[in-house]
Design an enzyme around this catalytic site. Structure first.
Site, PDB file in Angstrom:
ATOM      1  N   TRP A 181     -12.398  -2.491  -4.624  1.00 21.55           N
ATOM      2  CA  TRP A 181     -11.277  -3.287  -5.121  1.00 21.55           C
ATOM      3  C   TRP A 181     -11.066  -2.963  -6.596  1.00 21.55           C
ATOM      4  O   TRP A 181     -12.022  -2.950  -7.364  1.00 21.55           O
ATOM      5  CB  TRP A 181     -11.518  -4.799  -4.968  1.00 21.55           C
ATOM      6  CG  TRP A 181     -10.438  -5.565  -5.676  1.00 21.55           C
ATOM      7  CD1 TRP A 181      -9.146  -5.730  -5.271  1.00 21.55           C
ATOM      8  CD2 TRP A 181     -10.529  -6.179  -6.973  1.00 21.55           C
ATOM      9  NE1 TRP A 181      -8.432  -6.422  -6.230  1.00 21.55           N
ATOM     10  CE2 TRP A 181      -9.255  -6.701  -7.273  1.00 21.55           C
ATOM     11  CE3 TRP A 181     -11.568  -6.327  -7.902  1.00 21.55           C
ATOM     12  CZ2 TRP A 181      -8.983  -7.377  -8.469  1.00 21.55           C
ATOM     13  CZ3 TRP A 181     -11.302  -6.997  -9.108  1.00 21.55           C
ATOM     14  CH2 TRP A 181     -10.024  -7.524  -9.373  1.00 21.55           C
ATOM     15  N   GLU A 222      -9.744  -3.091  -0.403  1.00 25.74           N
ATOM     16  CA  GLU A 222      -9.224  -4.469  -0.462  1.00 25.74           C
ATOM     17  C   GLU A 222      -7.919  -4.510  -1.242  1.00 25.74           C
ATOM     18  O   GLU A 222      -7.824  -3.954  -2.332  1.00 25.74           O
ATOM     19  CB  GLU A 222     -10.266  -5.370  -1.158  1.00 25.74           C
ATOM     20  CG  GLU A 222      -9.807  -6.816  -1.339  1.00 25.74           C
ATOM     21  CD  GLU A 222     -10.808  -7.688  -2.108  1.00 25.74           C
ATOM     22  OE1 GLU A 222     -11.744  -7.134  -2.721  1.00 25.74           O
ATOM     23  OE2 GLU A 222     -10.646  -8.918  -2.088  1.00 25.74           O
ATOM     24  N   LYS A 224      -4.504  -6.567  -3.042  1.00 23.28           N
ATOM     25  CA  LYS A 224      -4.207  -7.793  -3.793  1.00 23.28           C
ATOM     26  C   LYS A 224      -2.740  -7.796  -4.184  1.00 23.28           C
ATOM     27  O   LYS A 224      -2.185  -6.754  -4.502  1.00 23.28           O
ATOM     28  CB  LYS A 224      -5.093  -7.867  -5.039  1.00 23.28           C
ATOM     29  CG  LYS A 224      -5.067  -9.231  -5.701  1.00 23.28           C
ATOM     30  CD  LYS A 224      -6.185  -9.375  -6.699  1.00 23.28           C
ATOM     31  CE  LYS A 224      -6.163 -10.781  -7.286  1.00 23.28           C
ATOM     32  NZ  LYS A 224      -7.244 -11.009  -8.240  1.00 23.28           N
ATOM     33  N   ASP A 257      -8.678 -10.174   1.889  1.00 23.55           N
ATOM     34  CA  ASP A 257      -9.133 -11.370   1.172  1.00 23.55           C
ATOM     35  C   ASP A 257      -7.991 -12.364   1.339  1.00 23.55           C
ATOM     36  O   ASP A 257      -6.850 -12.084   0.936  1.00 23.55           O
ATOM     37  CB  ASP A 257      -9.368 -10.997  -0.295  1.00 23.55           C
ATOM     38  CG  ASP A 257      -9.801 -12.158  -1.161  1.00 23.55           C
ATOM     39  OD1 ASP A 257      -9.175 -13.236  -1.077  1.00 23.55           O
ATOM     40  OD2 ASP A 257     -10.741 -12.001  -1.952  1.00 23.55           O
ATOM     41  N   HIS A 260      -5.256 -13.178  -1.267  1.00 25.80           N
ATOM     42  CA  HIS A 260      -4.505 -12.072  -1.859  1.00 25.80           C
ATOM     43  C   HIS A 260      -3.150 -11.791  -1.235  1.00 25.80           C
ATOM     44  O   HIS A 260      -2.649 -10.670  -1.307  1.00 25.80           O
ATOM     45  CB  HIS A 260      -5.350 -10.794  -1.797  1.00 25.80           C
ATOM     46  CG  HIS A 260      -6.527 -10.823  -2.717  1.00 25.80           C
ATOM     47  ND1 HIS A 260      -7.347  -9.752  -2.907  1.00 25.80           N
ATOM     48  CD2 HIS A 260      -7.008 -11.806  -3.518  1.00 25.80           C
ATOM     49  CE1 HIS A 260      -8.296 -10.068  -3.781  1.00 25.80           C
ATOM     50  NE2 HIS A 260      -8.111 -11.315  -4.151  1.00 25.80           N
ATOM     51  N   HIS A 284     -12.846 -11.058   3.090  1.00 28.13           N
ATOM     52  CA  HIS A 284     -13.351 -11.910   2.025  1.00 28.13           C
ATOM     53  C   HIS A 284     -12.771 -13.270   2.329  1.00 28.13           C
ATOM     54  O   HIS A 284     -11.556 -13.454   2.247  1.00 28.13           O
ATOM     55  CB  HIS A 284     -12.847 -11.442   0.655  1.00 28.13           C
ATOM     56  CG  HIS A 284     -13.721 -10.426   0.017  1.00 28.13           C
ATOM     57  ND1 HIS A 284     -13.449  -9.890  -1.215  1.00 28.13           N
ATOM     58  CD2 HIS A 284     -14.893  -9.855   0.434  1.00 28.13           C
ATOM     59  CE1 HIS A 284     -14.408  -9.028  -1.539  1.00 28.13           C
ATOM     60  NE2 HIS A 284     -15.284  -8.984  -0.548  1.00 28.13           N
ATOM     61  N   ASP A 292      -4.218 -18.985  -7.845  1.00 23.04           N
ATOM     62  CA  ASP A 292      -5.625 -18.594  -7.842  1.00 23.04           C
ATOM     63  C   ASP A 292      -6.097 -18.235  -6.445  1.00 23.04           C
ATOM     64  O   ASP A 292      -5.759 -18.902  -5.471  1.00 23.04           O
ATOM     65  CB  ASP A 292      -6.490 -19.721  -8.398  1.00 23.04           C
ATOM     66  CG  ASP A 292      -7.946 -19.285  -8.476  1.00 23.04           C
ATOM     67  OD1 ASP A 292      -8.203 -18.207  -9.043  1.00 23.04           O
ATOM     68  OD2 ASP A 292      -8.810 -19.988  -7.943  1.00 23.04           O
ATOM     69  N   ASP A 294      -9.433 -17.838  -5.624  1.00 22.56           N
ATOM     70  CA  ASP A 294     -10.895 -17.886  -5.549  1.00 22.56           C
ATOM     71  C   ASP A 294     -11.540 -19.269  -5.541  1.00 22.56           C
ATOM     72  O   ASP A 294     -12.627 -19.438  -6.065  1.00 22.56           O
ATOM     73  CB  ASP A 294     -11.473 -17.080  -6.721  1.00 22.56           C
ATOM     74  CG  ASP A 294     -10.951 -15.658  -6.739  1.00 22.56           C
ATOM     75  OD1 ASP A 294     -11.193 -14.947  -5.756  1.00 22.56           O
ATOM     76  OD2 ASP A 294     -10.292 -15.278  -7.706  1.00 22.56           O
ATOM     77  N   ASP A 324     -15.947 -14.849  -0.926  1.00 27.19           N
ATOM     78  CA  ASP A 324     -15.536 -14.428  -2.259  1.00 27.19           C
ATOM     79  C   ASP A 324     -14.823 -15.571  -2.969  1.00 27.19           C
ATOM     80  O   ASP A 324     -13.636 -15.782  -2.774  1.00 27.19           O
ATOM     81  CB  ASP A 324     -14.617 -13.193  -2.173  1.00 27.19           C
ATOM     82  CG  ASP A 324     -14.254 -12.673  -3.564  1.00 27.19           C
ATOM     83  OD1 ASP A 324     -14.907 -13.077  -4.532  1.00 27.19           O
ATOM     84  OD2 ASP A 324     -13.309 -11.857  -3.660  1.00 27.19           O
TER      85      ASP A 324
HETATM   86  C1  RNT Z   1     -10.620 -10.006  -6.784  1.00 24.15           C
HETATM   87  C2  RNT Z   1     -11.155  -9.549  -5.464  1.00 24.15           C
HETATM   88  C3  RNT Z   1     -12.549  -9.001  -5.507  1.00 24.15           C
HETATM   89  C4  RNT Z   1     -13.456  -9.751  -6.445  1.00 24.15           C
HETATM   90  C5  RNT Z   1     -14.917  -9.396  -6.338  1.00 24.15           C
HETATM   91  C6  RNT Z   1     -15.699  -9.927  -7.480  1.00 24.15           C
HETATM   92  O1  RNT Z   1      -9.427 -10.651  -6.694  1.00 24.15           O
HETATM   93  O2  RNT Z   1     -11.077 -10.572  -4.550  1.00 24.15           O
HETATM   94  O3  RNT Z   1     -13.050  -8.930  -4.226  1.00 24.15           O
HETATM   95  O4  RNT Z   1     -13.336 -11.128  -6.292  1.00 24.15           O
HETATM   96  O5  RNT Z   1     -15.056  -8.053  -6.159  1.00 24.15           O
HETATM   97 ZN    ZN Z   2     -12.038 -10.418  -2.683  1.00 27.66          ZN
END
Ligand code: RNT
Ligand code: ZN
Length: 416
Positions: A181, A222, A224, A257, A260, A284, A292, A294, A324
């Site tokens: 990523w 990955e 985003k 993820d 994302h 993820h 956000d 996360d 994640d």
């Molecule tokens: C970031 C991605 C990635 C990170 C990690 C720390 O937006 O999700 O996967 O969170 O690699």
């Molecule tokens: Zn991630």
């Protein structure tokens, strides 16, 4: 009759064998990300977190070194039922006194402590090259940089990480998911969108030219949609990474993820789409809120639906699950534990759903009945199954915070 026995009978009416569901749930590995323990700081430099990701909050007790982080992970894992893997970032290399290797020069030996830790506990290890928080990031760019030297530095980092991932797989006996990523992108409207993507493509090609056995080392890409400071454009968009994975099915997997994507897109719906084309994929699991991506995972609708799709599609062996998230505003161990347990609950819930019956109702177009059964299922006594599951796994079914509070008092508060 115990609560479990009575619940088991209720589920049996729907054709569900809760003993089998519990057994299955115990076997599904979930990869625990090391970076929740120290706000994604890592051990290899003092700089700030970059790459468009951010932690907010300054709850006391953050792990300051490998010893503390590993101890905290142990504490967290002691409160999690089920099978764990650990997920390590390259920035968490553990150097011996005075030693240092930059990211392009990392070697397996710099991760030996992680291997020892994993082997002692019978865990697999997943891995991530770290393309953020480092002085060699030039103007926010790594693998897409127009500067060849910068690109090469990061390509060498990626290759070093393949060798380390291979070391993890060899040592632990479990395949290593190695996720690529990058946060590369632009704050404002780009004048060239394709150039950075072509460079990204060539850079991943170069990284994956490092030899590896795809059954043991499983690189992922990955995507985003945007990051903080790169609101207008990210090189690794959904279309880019998915196309890369599709065009390189023999050497990498797509990783989604769920923080994302655009807010009304859901990964639960993407899983069955990708399973039509990819033998395997990676996730993820996180919780997006507004901008956000996360937040700590909770037992919410989309987490349940993601687990439902994995189970319904009979894809437990085809979907590599990792967590994640990073929250620095609450007890970090609690964040880990709550997030991990939420995914476990979602999996157990999915395994206790009469999927064959519901599918039959859909295929025979009995949609009203299907809806009513789906709603009935929401009232089934999952809590009693969870209780039994946790009992069998030797962890508390609830009230796990007391244990964490004690650890906070005994250890975390003494760190500041
Ligand atoms: C970031 C991605 C990635 C990170 C990690 C720390 O937006 O999700 O996967 O969170 O690699
Ligand atoms: Zn991630």
């Amino acid at each position: 009759m115990t609560r479990y026995e009575s619940a088991k009978k209720i589920y049996a009416k729907y054709g569900i064998d809760t003993d089998a569901a519990i057994q299955k749930c115990k076997e599904i590995p979930i990869s625990l990300h090391c970076w929740q323990g120290d706000d994604v700081s890592g051990f290899d430099n003092e700089g700030t977190l970059t790459g468009g990701i951010q932690t907010t909050g300054n709850y006391p007790g953050k792990a300051r070194n490998p010893e503390e982080l590993l101890a905290d992970m142990d504490k967290a894992m002691s409160l999690m039922p089920g099978t764990k893997k650990i997920n390590v970032h390259a920035s968490y290399a553990i150097f011996e006194n005075g030693e240092f290797a930059d990211r392009d020069k990392l070697e397996p030996k710099h991760f030996q402590k992680w291997v020892d830790f994993a082997k002692e506990r019978g865990l697999g290890i997943d891995f991530n090259p770290t393309f953020f928080s480092h002085p060699r990031i030039k103007d926010g760019l790594t693998l897409t940089s127009p500067d060849k030297e910068t690109r090469n530095f990061w390509i060498e980092h990626g290759k070093a990480c393949i060798r380390i991932a291979n070391y993890f797989a060899e040592e632990t006996g479990f395949p290593c998911i190695m996720n690529i990523w990058i946060g590369d992108g632009f704050k404002d409207v780009p004048a060239d969108r394709m150039g950075p993507r072509m460079r990204y493509k060539e850079s991943i090609d170069a990284i994956l030219s490092e030899p590896y056995d795809f059954n043991k080392v499983k690189p992922c890409v990955e995507s985003k949609v945007f990051g903080i400071g790169v609101e207008a454009y990210t090189a690794g968009s959904a279309e880019f990474t998915l196309s890369y994975a599709a065009a390189n099915k023999d050497k990498c997997l797509p990783l989604m993820d769920n923080g994302h994507y655009h807010p009304t897109e859901v990964v639960s719906d993407k899983i069955p789409a990708l399973l039509c084309f990819f033998p395997e994929l990676a996730l993820h699991i996180t919780r997006g809120i507004r901008w956000d991506s996360d937040h700590v995972v909770i037992f919410d609708d989309e987490t349940k639906e993601i687990a439902q799709e994995i189970v319904r599609c009979n894809a437990i062996d085809r979907v590599n699950i990792a967590l994640d998230f990073f929250d620095a505003s609450i007890n970090r161990i609690s964040a880990w534990v709550t997030g991990f347990r939420s995914v476990q609950k979602a999996l157990l819930n999915a395994l206790c759903t009469p999927n064959a019956m519901l599918k039959e109702l859909q295929d025979t177009t009995q949609f009203s009945r299907k809806m009513s059964v789906m709603e009935d299922c929401k009232m089934l006594p999952l809590g009693d199954i969870w209780e039994e599951y946790c009992r069998q796994c030797g962890v508390p079914a609830s009230d796990y915070y007391d244990e964490i509070q004690k650890y906070e008092n005994d250890y975390l508060l003494k760190r500041n």
